[in-house]
Design an enzyme around this catalytic site. Structure first.
Site, PDB file in Angstrom:
ATOM      1  N   ASP A 287       0.844  -1.196   0.000  1.00 11.55           N
ATOM      2  CA  ASP A 287       0.000   0.000   0.000  1.00 11.55           C
ATOM      3  C   ASP A 287       0.885   1.255   0.000  1.00 11.55           C
ATOM      4  O   ASP A 287       0.394   2.378  -0.092  1.00 11.55           O
ATOM      5  CB  ASP A 287      -1.024  -0.007   1.151  1.00 11.55           C
ATOM      6  CG  ASP A 287      -0.371   0.064   2.515  1.00 11.55           C
ATOM      7  OD1 ASP A 287       0.871  -0.051   2.616  1.00 11.55           O
ATOM      8  OD2 ASP A 287      -1.126   0.230   3.509  1.00 11.55           O
ATOM      9  N   SER A 288       2.211   1.036   0.036  1.00  7.91           N
ATOM     10  CA  SER A 288       3.142   2.142  -0.194  1.00  7.91           C
ATOM     11  C   SER A 288       2.900   2.762  -1.571  1.00  7.91           C
ATOM     12  O   SER A 288       3.405   3.842  -1.852  1.00  7.91           O
ATOM     13  CB  SER A 288       4.598   1.666  -0.090  1.00  7.91           C
ATOM     14  OG  SER A 288       4.805   0.502  -0.868  1.00  7.91           O
TER      15      SER A 288
ATOM     16  N   ASP B 169      -1.084  -6.314  -0.194  1.00  8.52           N
ATOM     17  CA  ASP B 169      -0.968  -5.652   1.111  1.00  8.52           C
ATOM     18  C   ASP B 169      -2.339  -5.107   1.500  1.00  8.52           C
ATOM     19  O   ASP B 169      -2.933  -4.324   0.743  1.00  8.52           O
ATOM     20  CB  ASP B 169       0.046  -4.506   0.952  1.00  8.52           C
ATOM     21  CG  ASP B 169       0.612  -4.043   2.262  1.00  8.52           C
ATOM     22  OD1 ASP B 169       0.424  -4.734   3.275  1.00  8.52           O
ATOM     23  OD2 ASP B 169       1.270  -2.991   2.259  1.00  8.52           O
TER      24      ASP B 169
ATOM     25  N   LYS C 158      -0.632  -9.535   3.149  1.00  7.85           N
ATOM     26  CA  LYS C 158       0.146  -9.036   4.298  1.00  7.85           C
ATOM     27  C   LYS C 158      -0.712  -8.051   5.065  1.00  7.85           C
ATOM     28  O   LYS C 158      -1.477  -7.288   4.450  1.00  7.85           O
ATOM     29  CB  LYS C 158       1.426  -8.337   3.826  1.00  7.85           C
ATOM     30  CG  LYS C 158       2.198  -7.684   4.978  1.00  7.85           C
ATOM     31  CD  LYS C 158       3.523  -7.093   4.540  1.00  7.85           C
ATOM     32  CE  LYS C 158       3.422  -5.672   4.023  1.00  7.85           C
ATOM     33  NZ  LYS C 158       2.848  -4.691   4.974  1.00  7.85           N
TER      34      LYS C 158
ATOM     35  N   GLU D 177      -0.600  -5.431   8.814  1.00  9.25           N
ATOM     36  CA  GLU D 177       0.249  -4.839   9.849  1.00  9.25           C
ATOM     37  C   GLU D 177      -0.326  -5.135  11.234  1.00  9.25           C
ATOM     38  O   GLU D 177      -1.546  -5.247  11.393  1.00  9.25           O
ATOM     39  CB  GLU D 177       0.335  -3.312   9.651  1.00  9.25           C
ATOM     40  CG  GLU D 177       0.967  -2.928   8.330  1.00  9.25           C
ATOM     41  CD  GLU D 177       1.094  -1.417   8.136  1.00  9.25           C
ATOM     42  OE1 GLU D 177       0.843  -0.643   9.099  1.00  9.25           O
ATOM     43  OE2 GLU D 177       1.441  -0.999   7.015  1.00  9.25           O
TER      44      GLU D 177
ATOM     45  N   GLU E 249      10.214  -4.421   9.878  1.00  7.18           N
ATOM     46  CA  GLU E 249      10.641  -3.171   9.239  1.00  7.18           C
ATOM     47  C   GLU E 249      11.280  -2.251  10.264  1.00  7.18           C
ATOM     48  O   GLU E 249      10.670  -1.947  11.302  1.00  7.18           O
ATOM     49  CB  GLU E 249       9.429  -2.473   8.589  1.00  7.18           C
ATOM     50  CG  GLU E 249       9.835  -1.153   7.937  1.00  7.18           C
ATOM     51  CD  GLU E 249       8.719  -0.490   7.134  1.00  7.18           C
ATOM     52  OE1 GLU E 249       7.646  -1.107   6.981  1.00  7.18           O
ATOM     53  OE2 GLU E 249       8.932   0.646   6.686  1.00  7.18           O
TER      54      GLU E 249
HETATM   55  O1  KIV Z   1       3.299  -0.988   1.663  1.00  8.71           O
HETATM   56  C1  KIV Z   1       4.449  -1.433   1.645  1.00  8.71           C
HETATM   57  O2  KIV Z   1       5.162  -1.422   0.643  1.00  8.71           O
HETATM   58  C2  KIV Z   1       4.928  -1.985   2.867  1.00  8.71           C
HETATM   59  C3  KIV Z   1       6.394  -1.907   3.013  1.00  8.71           C
HETATM   60  C4  KIV Z   1       6.734  -0.836   3.956  1.00  8.71           C
HETATM   61  C5  KIV Z   1       6.952  -3.173   3.325  1.00  8.71           C
HETATM   62  O3  KIV Z   1       4.211  -2.425   3.701  1.00  8.71           O
END
Ligand code: KIV
Length: 285
Positions: free
Chosen positions: A48-49, A87, A117, A119, A186
């Site tokens: 989500d970056s 993500d 993924k 968080e 991270e």
């Molecule tokens: O969104 C993303 O790219 C991430 C990275 C910080 C690993 O979660």
């Protein structure tokens, strides 16, 4: 180049067990995914970056499920064989276990991802359990978790003090017990990453700015190739300065157009004389 086989979960665990470093990068679009496929990258994260790297927001928070699905689809097309993770964006899993399962399922059904993924630590264990029970491999993410950047006080090292480090260790254990196949660490100290990696029993540990002791390394693609104009994080190495190359090319393009050096005959298409004459006739000229 020989045909590449699809990366599977057993392949990843085998690499970890054999102490062969796993390669992982973020990716958000088709052409970049194609290059990563050719380079044989093991795991690709549609992070989500992309809210920051592709859309220019100051944080990842405005990113929606629709954004994530569209970009994940493009990456899957460009890289049919990497182990692809979607993500989970802000508020796509925090509200409830059911929301988490539904949105995780969208990555699998609509974008052809292999895993998701999310968080968070122990507080997300029930989301992980639900997602894994639905047959979806889940990766955890601890340390600097960008969706909580406000609560964490900015993009800074996490787990430097013993108490905070112990919490991250406990969170890693809770995620592993909940069923995560992998955890991203991270921006935590290298020694903390080493401890977590040594203690992981059935879980692959990936480092992003957390030192060399994990089973694999992740970088944000834009950081590794000079493509993010706002800043370059210390944890990233620039492997090729594509940003500079593109800027130079853009200046050259502007110069050649303004000086009428581009285009040249090889860049355009002609029309047969008889067709052109007929066209002029049709126009009454
Ligand atoms: O969104 C993303 O790219 C991430 C990275 C910080 C690993 O979660």
């Amino acid at each position: 180049m020989p045909e590449r086989k699809k990366v599977t979960l057993p392949d990843l665990f085998k690499k970890a067990a054999n102490n062969e470093p796993i390669t992982m990068l973020t990716c958000y679009d088709y052409p970049t995914a194609h290059f990563q496929e050719l380079a044989g990258i093991d795991m690709i994260l549609v992070g989500d970056s992309l809210g920051m790297t592709m859309l220019g927001f100051e944080s990842t928070l405005p990113v929606t499920m629709e954004d994530m699905i569209r970009h994940s689809q493009a990456v899957r097309i460009g890289s049919p064989n990497a182990w692809l993770l979607g993500d989970m964006p802000y508020m796509s899993y925090q509200p409830s276990v059911e929301t988490a399962i539904r949105n995780a399922g969208r990555f699998m059904a609509e974008a052809g991802c292999n895993a998701i993924k999310l968080e968070g630590g122990a507080e997300m264990a029930d989301r992980v359990e639900g997602i894994v029970a639905a047959g979806i491999p889940a990766m955890g993410h601890l340390g600097l978790t960008p969706q909580s950047v406000s609560a964490l006080g900015g993009f800074r090292l996490q787990g430097k003090g013993a108490l905070q480090a112990k919490k991250i260790l406990d969170d890693a254990k809770a995620l592993e017990e909940a069923g995560t196949f992998a955890i991203l660490l991270e921006l935590v100290p290298d020694r903390l990453c080493k401890l977590i990696t040594e203690r992981a029993e059935d879980c692959i540990i990936i480092s992003l700015g957390a030192g060399p002791h994990a089973h694999g390394q992740l970088l944000i693609y834009h950081d590794a190739f000079g493509l993010y104009p706002r800043f370059k994080p210390r944890m990233a190495k620039v492997f090729a300065d594509a940003g500079q190359l593109i800027q130079d090319g853009l200046k050259q393009y502007a110069l050649e157009v303004t000086q009428r050096e581009f285009p040249q005959p090889e860049n355009w298409f002609g029309m047969p004389d008889d067709e052109y004459e007929e066209l002029l006739n049709l126009l009454g000229e």
